[in-house]
Motif scaffolding. Structure first.
Motif, short mmCIF file in Angstrom:
data_model
loop_
_atom_site.label_atom_id
_atom_site.label_comp_id
_atom_site.label_asym_id
_atom_site.label_seq_id
_atom_site.Cartn_x
_atom_site.Cartn_y
_atom_site.Cartn_z
N ALA A 16 43.12 -12.04 38.64
CA ALA A 16 43.00 -12.31 40.09
C ALA A 16 43.98 -13.37 40.57
O ALA A 16 44.22 -13.50 41.76
CB ALA A 16 41.57 -12.75 40.41
N ARG A 18 47.41 -13.92 40.21
CA ARG A 18 48.69 -13.59 40.82
C ARG A 18 48.53 -12.89 42.16
O ARG A 18 49.15 -13.28 43.15
CB ARG A 18 49.52 -12.73 39.86
CG ARG A 18 50.91 -12.41 40.37
CD ARG A 18 51.74 -11.70 39.31
NE ARG A 18 53.06 -11.39 39.81
CZ ARG A 18 54.07 -12.24 39.86
NH1 ARG A 18 53.89 -13.49 39.42
NH2 ARG A 18 55.24 -11.89 40.34
N PRO A 19 47.66 -11.83 42.28
CA PRO A 19 47.46 -11.24 43.60
C PRO A 19 46.95 -12.26 44.61
O PRO A 19 47.28 -12.20 45.78
CB PRO A 19 46.43 -10.14 43.34
CG PRO A 19 46.63 -9.78 41.91
CD PRO A 19 46.98 -11.06 41.22
N LEU A 20 46.09 -13.21 44.21
CA LEU A 20 45.60 -14.21 45.13
C LEU A 20 46.72 -15.08 45.64
O LEU A 20 46.80 -15.42 46.82
CB LEU A 20 44.53 -15.06 44.43
CG LEU A 20 43.89 -16.16 45.29
CD1 LEU A 20 43.17 -15.53 46.47
CD2 LEU A 20 42.91 -17.00 44.45
N ARG A 21 47.67 -15.43 44.74
CA ARG A 21 48.79 -16.25 45.16
C ARG A 21 49.64 -15.51 46.19
O ARG A 21 50.07 -16.05 47.19
CB ARG A 21 49.63 -16.63 43.93
CG ARG A 21 50.73 -17.63 44.24
CD ARG A 21 51.54 -17.98 43.00
NE ARG A 21 50.69 -18.48 41.94
CZ ARG A 21 50.53 -17.89 40.78
NH1 ARG A 21 51.15 -16.75 40.51
NH2 ARG A 21 49.73 -18.41 39.85
N LEU A 22 49.88 -14.20 45.98
CA LEU A 22 50.64 -13.41 46.94
C LEU A 22 49.89 -13.30 48.26
O LEU A 22 50.46 -13.35 49.34
CB LEU A 22 50.92 -12.02 46.36
CG LEU A 22 51.91 -11.95 45.19
CD1 LEU A 22 51.99 -10.53 44.65
CD2 LEU A 22 53.28 -12.44 45.64
N SER A 23 48.60 -13.16 48.24
CA SER A 23 47.80 -13.04 49.45
C SER A 23 47.91 -14.31 50.29
O SER A 23 48.02 -14.26 51.51
CB SER A 23 46.35 -12.75 49.09
OG SER A 23 45.55 -12.71 50.25
N ARG A 24 47.88 -15.45 49.62
CA ARG A 24 48.01 -16.71 50.36
C ARG A 24 49.39 -16.84 51.00
O ARG A 24 49.52 -17.31 52.13
CB ARG A 24 47.75 -17.89 49.43
CG ARG A 24 46.29 -18.08 49.07
CD ARG A 24 46.11 -19.20 48.08
NE ARG A 24 44.70 -19.38 47.76
CZ ARG A 24 44.27 -20.21 46.81
NH1 ARG A 24 45.16 -20.89 46.08
NH2 ARG A 24 42.98 -20.32 46.59
N GLN A 25 50.40 -16.42 50.29
CA GLN A 25 51.75 -16.47 50.86
C GLN A 25 51.85 -15.60 52.11
O GLN A 25 52.41 -16.00 53.13
CB GLN A 25 52.77 -16.02 49.81
CG GLN A 25 52.96 -17.01 48.67
CD GLN A 25 53.89 -16.47 47.60
OE1 GLN A 25 54.25 -15.29 47.63
NE2 GLN A 25 54.27 -17.33 46.66
N ARG A 26 51.27 -14.41 51.96
CA ARG A 26 51.30 -13.52 53.12
C ARG A 26 50.49 -14.08 54.28
O ARG A 26 50.86 -13.94 55.44
CB ARG A 26 50.75 -12.15 52.73
CG ARG A 26 51.68 -11.39 51.82
CD ARG A 26 51.02 -10.13 51.31
NE ARG A 26 51.90 -9.41 50.40
CZ ARG A 26 51.53 -8.39 49.66
NH1 ARG A 26 50.26 -7.98 49.71
NH2 ARG A 26 52.39 -7.79 48.87
N LEU A 27 49.38 -14.74 53.96
CA LEU A 27 48.55 -15.33 55.01
C LEU A 27 49.31 -16.42 55.75
O LEU A 27 49.30 -16.47 56.99
CB LEU A 27 47.27 -15.89 54.39
CG LEU A 27 46.30 -16.58 55.37
CD1 LEU A 27 45.83 -15.59 56.42
CD2 LEU A 27 45.11 -17.18 54.60
N TRP A 28 49.97 -17.29 54.99
CA TRP A 28 50.74 -18.37 55.66
C TRP A 28 51.92 -17.80 56.42
O TRP A 28 52.28 -18.31 57.51
CB TRP A 28 51.20 -19.40 54.62
CG TRP A 28 50.11 -20.33 54.22
CD1 TRP A 28 49.47 -20.39 53.03
CD2 TRP A 28 49.51 -21.32 55.04
NE1 TRP A 28 48.50 -21.34 53.02
CE2 TRP A 28 48.51 -21.95 54.26
CE3 TRP A 28 49.72 -21.76 56.35
CZ2 TRP A 28 47.72 -22.99 54.75
CZ3 TRP A 28 48.93 -22.78 56.85
CH2 TRP A 28 47.95 -23.39 56.07
#
Length: 440
Positions: A16, A18-28
């Protein structure tokens, strides 16, 4: 027989991190894009809502008569009339119109100081007839002329520089400043019957065109920052919308109303009209106009009052800035038809004078002096008198009876006369060059 256990290890649960890190980037990233879009959208709205003139002090308020004793005079002159709305009413005639002013206080669409490359620019300078008292924004002389030019396939930027109550000295100063600033191809000076006889030329009228300083702004400065700065330092803040309509003719006890001194109703003036003037429901100066107009129309120009000097100066200045100048003349309603005599008498004009206006040649003195002077100065003259006489003879009123300004049909006739004279003069101006080229 029991099957041996599967030697392959069980599948691990999905990771979970790496996908979480990408999700946060997309959110910001989404948040940043959203904030940028909101900021840009806010800036677009603020720039549309709170525009800024390109130059300082070029505003119609500097070319009209003002009540200098008014307590808000200084602030009003500093701010000018920017997107204000002037409400003009004539209860006896049944009209009530709001003039929507542009960024520089004139009626009509906004215009830039610099010309649009490749587009012809025409200035029409005058008083309330050019501004279009009595009709909506879409039925003024300049609006109708713009439509005529578009229908003929030669659209041009026709700028309305009409100012209610502007006298001949005001028109000279306005034309002088506007031609130097806006650099038109053509300038039309439209004179109404109350602009003549011409006044004495004072020394103050000999000044050169005013230099208008550009308003220096940082194009990257947010408009909100500019508004805060203006609010702190009490500078004018200009807004495009949400202006309540202002009565141009103020009711008593406002000192700009000539009846504020308490004078009783004069003999010859209908009491209902007197009450309307005091209440600002009609032009309060119309009684004075009815008394003065016969003398203005029959003035002896051999003694004084010739417009030759001031027209010569206007023509000379126009040539300096490579603009073609022409003159238009709009006659008084009482001259073009007898139907207006009744209202003029109710306003206070003597019955015998009101009846004589259409037929007595002495009331065409203004037409004669303008034809003479414009001929001497080689200025095209668009005299709308014959056109309006013919239109009136067909049975349709082309003026408001009490207000005495043209109605929508009258302004359309005037626009056509100006256009025809302008077109003819433009063709004539091109003839010498083509003919000279053909000569050996």
């Amino acid at each position: 027989m029991t099957s041996p256990p599967d030697p392959s290890p069980p599948e691990a649960p999905p990771a979970a991190k790496r996908p979480l890190r990408l999700s946060r980037q997309r959110l910001w990233l989404f948040r940043g894009v959203l904030l940028l879009a909101v900021a840009l959208g806010q800036e677009v709205v603020f720039r549309a809502m709170f525009p800024r003139p390109e130059v300082q002090q070029f505003n119609r308020i500097h070319y009209q008569q003002m009540a200098q004793s008014h307590p808000q005079f200084k602030k009003t002159m500093e701010r000018g009339l920017v997107y204000d709305r002037l409400w003009i009413e004539s209860r006896p005639d049944g009209f009530s119109e709001v003039h929507n002013l542009n960024l520089y206080g004139f009626r009509g669409p906004d215009f830039r100081i610099a010309r649009t490359p490749g587009q012809r620019r025409i200035l029409v300078v005058g008083d309330s007839v050019v501004e279009g008292e009595g009709v909506p924004d879409s039925q003024t002389i300049t609006a109708e002329w713009s439509r005529i030019l578009s229908r003929e396939g030669s659209p041009a930027e026709v700028i309305n520089l009409g100012v209610i109550a502007a006298s001949m000295p005001h028109l000279w100063i306005l034309l002088r400043d506007a031609v130097a600033l806006l650099r038109p191809d053509d300038v039309v000076l439209a004179l109404y019957c109350n602009d003549l006889p011409a006044p004495f030329i004072y020394d103050s009228l000999n000044q050169p065109p005013k230099r208008f300083e550009p308003i220096e702004v940082d194009p990257w400065e947010p408009r909100l920052v500019d508004l805060i700065d203006r609010a702190i330092y009490e500078k004018p803040i200009y807004r495009r919308w949400f202006h309540p309509a202002i009565r141009f003719f103020a009711p008593i006890p406002d000192e700009t109303n000539p009846w504020a001194d308490g004078r009783p109703c004069p003999s010859g003036l209908e009491k209902a009209l007197y009450d309307d003037m005091r209440a600002g429901r009609i032009n309060p100066w119309l009684h004075h106009q009815s008394e003065d107009m016969p003398g203005l129309l029959s003035h002896d120009f051999s003694k004084d009052g010739s417009p030759q000097t001031i027209l010569q100066r206007m023509a000379d200045l126009s040539k300096i800035f490579e603009a073609r100048m022409m003159v238009a003349y709009i006659p008084f309603c009482g001259v073009v038809h007898t139907r207006y005599a009744k209202a003029l008498v109710e306003m206070g004009m003597k019955p015998d004078l009101a009846a004589a206006l259409p037929g007595d040649p002495k009331y065409r003195a203004q037409n004669r002096i303008l034809a003479e002077v414009c001929g001497q100065l080689n200025l095209p003259l668009a005299d709308a008198t014959p056109d309006l006489e013919a239109a009136e003879a067909a049975g349709t009123p082309h003026y408001w009876a009490y207000d005495t300004h043209p109605n929508a049909q009258g302004y359309a006739v005037i626009a056509r006369r100006i256009h025809e004279t302008w077109s003819t003069s433009l063709r004539d101006a091109r003839k010498p060059s083509s003919q000279s080229g053909a000569q050996p």
